[in-house]
Write a protein that holds these residues in place. Sequence first.
Motif, mmCIF file in Angstrom:
data_model
loop_
_atom_site.group_PDB
_atom_site.id
_atom_site.type_symbol
_atom_site.label_atom_id
_atom_site.label_comp_id
_atom_site.label_asym_id
_atom_site.label_seq_id
_atom_site.Cartn_x
_atom_site.Cartn_y
_atom_site.Cartn_z
ATOM 1 N N TYR A 88 0.845 -1.192 0.000
ATOM 2 C CA TYR A 88 0.000 0.000 0.000
ATOM 3 C C TYR A 88 0.881 1.242 0.000
ATOM 4 O O TYR A 88 1.894 1.278 0.693
ATOM 5 C CB TYR A 88 -0.852 0.057 1.276
ATOM 6 C CG TYR A 88 -1.802 -1.098 1.435
ATOM 7 C CD1 TYR A 88 -3.115 -0.995 1.016
ATOM 8 C CD2 TYR A 88 -1.376 -2.291 2.028
ATOM 9 C CE1 TYR A 88 -3.997 -2.060 1.173
ATOM 10 C CE2 TYR A 88 -2.244 -3.356 2.180
ATOM 11 C CZ TYR A 88 -3.551 -3.234 1.746
ATOM 12 O OH TYR A 88 -4.416 -4.286 1.896
ATOM 13 N N ARG A 100 -5.299 7.455 4.002
ATOM 14 C CA ARG A 100 -5.979 6.904 2.829
ATOM 15 C C ARG A 100 -4.947 6.135 2.022
ATOM 16 O O ARG A 100 -3.763 6.492 1.996
ATOM 17 C CB ARG A 100 -6.661 7.979 2.001
ATOM 18 C CG ARG A 100 -5.724 9.008 1.397
ATOM 19 C CD ARG A 100 -6.510 10.026 0.626
ATOM 20 N NE ARG A 100 -5.646 11.083 0.128
ATOM 21 C CZ ARG A 100 -6.069 12.086 -0.599
ATOM 22 N NH1 ARG A 100 -7.354 12.183 -0.908
ATOM 23 N NH2 ARG A 100 -5.235 13.006 -1.022
ATOM 24 N N ASP A 101 -5.394 5.048 1.421
ATOM 25 C CA ASP A 101 -4.517 4.236 0.584
ATOM 26 C C ASP A 101 -4.621 4.753 -0.843
ATOM 27 O O ASP A 101 -5.659 4.597 -1.491
ATOM 28 C CB ASP A 101 -4.913 2.762 0.652
ATOM 29 C CG ASP A 101 -4.693 2.165 2.033
ATOM 30 O OD1 ASP A 101 -3.707 2.555 2.689
ATOM 31 O OD2 ASP A 101 -5.499 1.314 2.444
ATOM 32 N N THR A 102 -3.546 5.387 -1.328
ATOM 33 C CA THR A 102 -3.571 5.961 -2.669
ATOM 34 C C THR A 102 -3.176 4.957 -3.738
ATOM 35 O O THR A 102 -3.361 5.209 -4.918
ATOM 36 C CB THR A 102 -2.655 7.199 -2.744
ATOM 37 O OG1 THR A 102 -1.328 6.816 -2.384
ATOM 38 C CG2 THR A 102 -3.151 8.294 -1.801
ATOM 39 N N SER A 103 -2.622 3.811 -3.311
ATOM 40 C CA SER A 103 -2.252 2.751 -4.236
ATOM 41 C C SER A 103 -2.268 1.426 -3.481
ATOM 42 O O SER A 103 -1.839 1.365 -2.336
ATOM 43 C CB SER A 103 -0.850 3.018 -4.800
ATOM 44 O OG SER A 103 -0.398 1.950 -5.579
ATOM 45 N N VAL A 104 -2.779 0.377 -4.141
ATOM 46 C CA VAL A 104 -2.783 -0.958 -3.548
ATOM 47 C C VAL A 104 -2.198 -1.916 -4.579
ATOM 48 O O VAL A 104 -2.701 -2.013 -5.700
ATOM 49 C CB VAL A 104 -4.205 -1.410 -3.145
ATOM 50 C CG1 VAL A 104 -4.178 -2.817 -2.558
ATOM 51 C CG2 VAL A 104 -4.828 -0.426 -2.160
ATOM 52 N N PHE A 107 -1.660 -0.509 -8.026
ATOM 53 C CA PHE A 107 -2.793 0.058 -8.741
ATOM 54 C C PHE A 107 -3.281 1.301 -8.012
ATOM 55 O O PHE A 107 -3.632 1.235 -6.827
ATOM 56 C CB PHE A 107 -3.940 -0.958 -8.854
ATOM 57 C CG PHE A 107 -3.594 -2.145 -9.696
ATOM 58 C CD1 PHE A 107 -3.595 -2.055 -11.083
ATOM 59 C CD2 PHE A 107 -3.237 -3.344 -9.101
ATOM 60 C CE1 PHE A 107 -3.258 -3.153 -11.864
ATOM 61 C CE2 PHE A 107 -2.904 -4.443 -9.875
ATOM 62 C CZ PHE A 107 -2.910 -4.348 -11.262
ATOM 63 N N PRO A 108 -3.316 2.458 -8.699
ATOM 64 C CA PRO A 108 -3.760 3.691 -8.051
ATOM 65 C C PRO A 108 -5.220 3.593 -7.610
ATOM 66 O O PRO A 108 -6.039 2.940 -8.253
ATOM 67 C CB PRO A 108 -3.618 4.752 -9.143
ATOM 68 C CG PRO A 108 -2.902 4.120 -10.267
ATOM 69 C CD PRO A 108 -2.945 2.648 -10.084
ATOM 70 N N ARG A 109 -5.515 4.218 -6.501
ATOM 71 C CA ARG A 109 -6.891 4.316 -6.004
ATOM 72 C C ARG A 109 -7.284 5.785 -6.062
ATOM 73 O O ARG A 109 -7.116 6.528 -5.101
ATOM 74 C CB ARG A 109 -6.985 3.795 -4.577
ATOM 75 C CG ARG A 109 -6.686 2.306 -4.505
ATOM 76 C CD ARG A 109 -7.061 1.679 -3.198
ATOM 77 N NE ARG A 109 -8.483 1.841 -2.943
ATOM 78 C CZ ARG A 109 -8.994 2.033 -1.732
ATOM 79 N NH1 ARG A 109 -8.212 2.087 -0.686
ATOM 80 N NH2 ARG A 109 -10.285 2.159 -1.562
ATOM 81 N N ALA A 112 -9.439 8.117 -3.312
ATOM 82 C CA ALA A 112 -9.445 7.386 -2.037
ATOM 83 C C ALA A 112 -9.893 8.332 -0.924
ATOM 84 O O ALA A 112 -9.462 9.474 -0.854
ATOM 85 C CB ALA A 112 -8.062 6.828 -1.739
#
Length: 139
Positions: A88, A100-104, A107-109, A112
């Motif tokens: 993350y 906030r998770d900006t990428s997991v 993969f960008p979120r 978020a």
Amino acid sequence: MSNFRRSPLRALLLGLLLLLLTAGSLSAEAWAGPVDWQEVPADDSGRQWWDRGSLRRSRAGNLSVLSRFQPAVPADADAGRPPASDLYVMEIDCAQALFRDTSVNGFPRLGAEWQPSGSDPLIDAVMDQACSAGQDLLS
């Protein structure tokens, strides 16, 4: 043959060859920063780490950090490989204790939402430790 020795095509080919040889000789460390995983105390849900080397100030002025979560092995699981971890990129608002998770997993979120840790001890520990370590980036 003597025309090839002085041709622009030869110079271009030699330049490309030199570029490829130079790029091929660089180690992975030259392309990426060092990883310095800091593990927080595990709990029943699993284990979590944050990367000290990834601490950055985000465009919005918050803290950004790479973290890794590995779920606990279920009691009925076969003794084999541990569960896969997820990566993350967390943005942390240290002043308001939100994240906030900006990428997991790369993969960008987009969009978020900010959220509190929800009393998750792993996220609380990551936020506390990362905010302490990144305090100088935020001032």
